[in-house]
Scaffold this motif. Structure first.
Motif, short mmCIF file in Angstrom:
data_model
loop_
_atom_site.label_atom_id
_atom_site.label_comp_id
_atom_site.label_asym_id
_atom_site.label_seq_id
_atom_site.Cartn_x
_atom_site.Cartn_y
_atom_site.Cartn_z
N GLN A 60 0.83 -1.21 0.00
CA GLN A 60 0.00 0.00 0.00
C GLN A 60 0.87 1.26 0.00
O GLN A 60 0.55 2.24 -0.68
N ARG A 61 1.98 1.22 0.75
CA ARG A 61 2.90 2.37 0.73
C ARG A 61 3.47 2.57 -0.67
O ARG A 61 3.47 3.68 -1.21
N VAL A 62 3.93 1.48 -1.28
CA VAL A 62 4.51 1.55 -2.62
C VAL A 62 3.47 2.08 -3.61
O VAL A 62 3.76 2.95 -4.43
N SER A 63 2.26 1.57 -3.51
CA SER A 63 1.18 2.00 -4.41
C SER A 63 0.93 3.49 -4.28
O SER A 63 0.78 4.20 -5.30
N ARG A 64 0.88 3.99 -3.05
CA ARG A 64 0.67 5.44 -2.84
C ARG A 64 1.81 6.25 -3.46
O ARG A 64 1.58 7.27 -4.12
N GLU A 65 3.04 5.80 -3.24
CA GLU A 65 4.20 6.53 -3.77
C GLU A 65 4.21 6.53 -5.30
O GLU A 65 4.41 7.59 -5.92
N GLY A 187 6.09 -4.40 8.16
CA GLY A 187 5.33 -3.16 8.07
C GLY A 187 5.35 -2.58 6.67
O GLY A 187 5.22 -3.29 5.69
N SER A 188 5.60 -1.29 6.56
CA SER A 188 5.59 -0.60 5.27
C SER A 188 6.89 -0.78 4.51
O SER A 188 7.02 -0.36 3.37
N GLY A 189 7.89 -1.39 5.17
CA GLY A 189 9.18 -1.59 4.50
C GLY A 189 10.13 -0.44 4.66
O GLY A 189 11.26 -0.49 4.17
N LEU A 190 9.70 0.61 5.35
CA LEU A 190 10.58 1.76 5.58
C LEU A 190 11.24 1.63 6.94
O LEU A 190 10.63 1.14 7.90
#
Length: 194
Positions: A60-65, A187-190
């Motif tokens: 989801q984070r990647v998709s937003r970015e 998590g978000s991978g960050l």
């Protein structure tokens, strides 16, 4: 951009003998394997790898970015298109005032500019696709140990891509449990520094 996560399935299938030795934690009273998250104990599990990535916090984070960068690129493309259209109109208006040879030089220069601009914008679009592919690879690398743990907890030898299985019981489908486990672990991978 859609890509099956076949390397992960193959890697996990190749790792199965070593994983089977570990096995799931046994219930001390009955000496039977303890069920994994979701209660599944099976030698074969299925997973929807696209949904695993898309619905995870990481995906989801990647998709937003990627979506934000795509929107920026689309806005940039619209601005460039408007500027080129204005330049083309101006060139067309000058045509009657110029000698054919002069106009041809200006028209050729404009055509080169258009081609160069298209190539530059196409390269930016390809870079976005490559960034998405790299993030998927990062996700797979981070997800592999988590999915191996899920296999051990389920006493499974392999996780198969759900869309490649002709018929299976919904009981062996572990995508939701895998997403929850991945969200807990990666998590978000960050990292905090990012």
């Amino acid at each position: 951009m859609r890509r099956a996560f076949i390397p992960l399935v193959m890697m996990l299938a190749g790792a199965a003998p070593g994983l089977a030795q570990h096995g799931p934690v046994a219930d001390p009273q009955t000496n039977t394997p303890a069920p994994a998250r979701g209660g599944v104990i099976s030698p074969v599990l299925t997973i929807d790898s696209e949904r695993l990535f898309r619905d995870s916090a990481f995906g989801q984070r990647v998709s937003r970015e990627i979506e934000a960068q795509s929107e920026e690129l689309a806005a940039e493309n619209r601005e460039i298109e408007a500027a080129l259209e204005a330049e083309e109109r101006e060139l067309t208006e000058k045509r009657s005032q110029l000698k054919p040879a002069q106009f041809r030089l200006l028209a050729d220069a404009f055509d080169e500019k258009v081609q160069r601009t298209r190539a530059e914008q196409a390269a930016k679009n390809r870079a976005l696709s490559e960034a998405l592919d790299l993030e998927r690879e990062r996700f797979l690398a981070a997800a592999a140990p988590v999915l191996e743990q899920l296999m051990r907890n389920s006493d499974a030898a392999v996780i198969l891509e759900r869309r490649r299985v002709f018929v299976s019981s919904s009981a062996i489908e572990v995508t939701d449990g895998a997403i929850a486990l991945l969200d807990e672990t990666i998590g978000s991978g960050l990292t905090d520094a990012e």
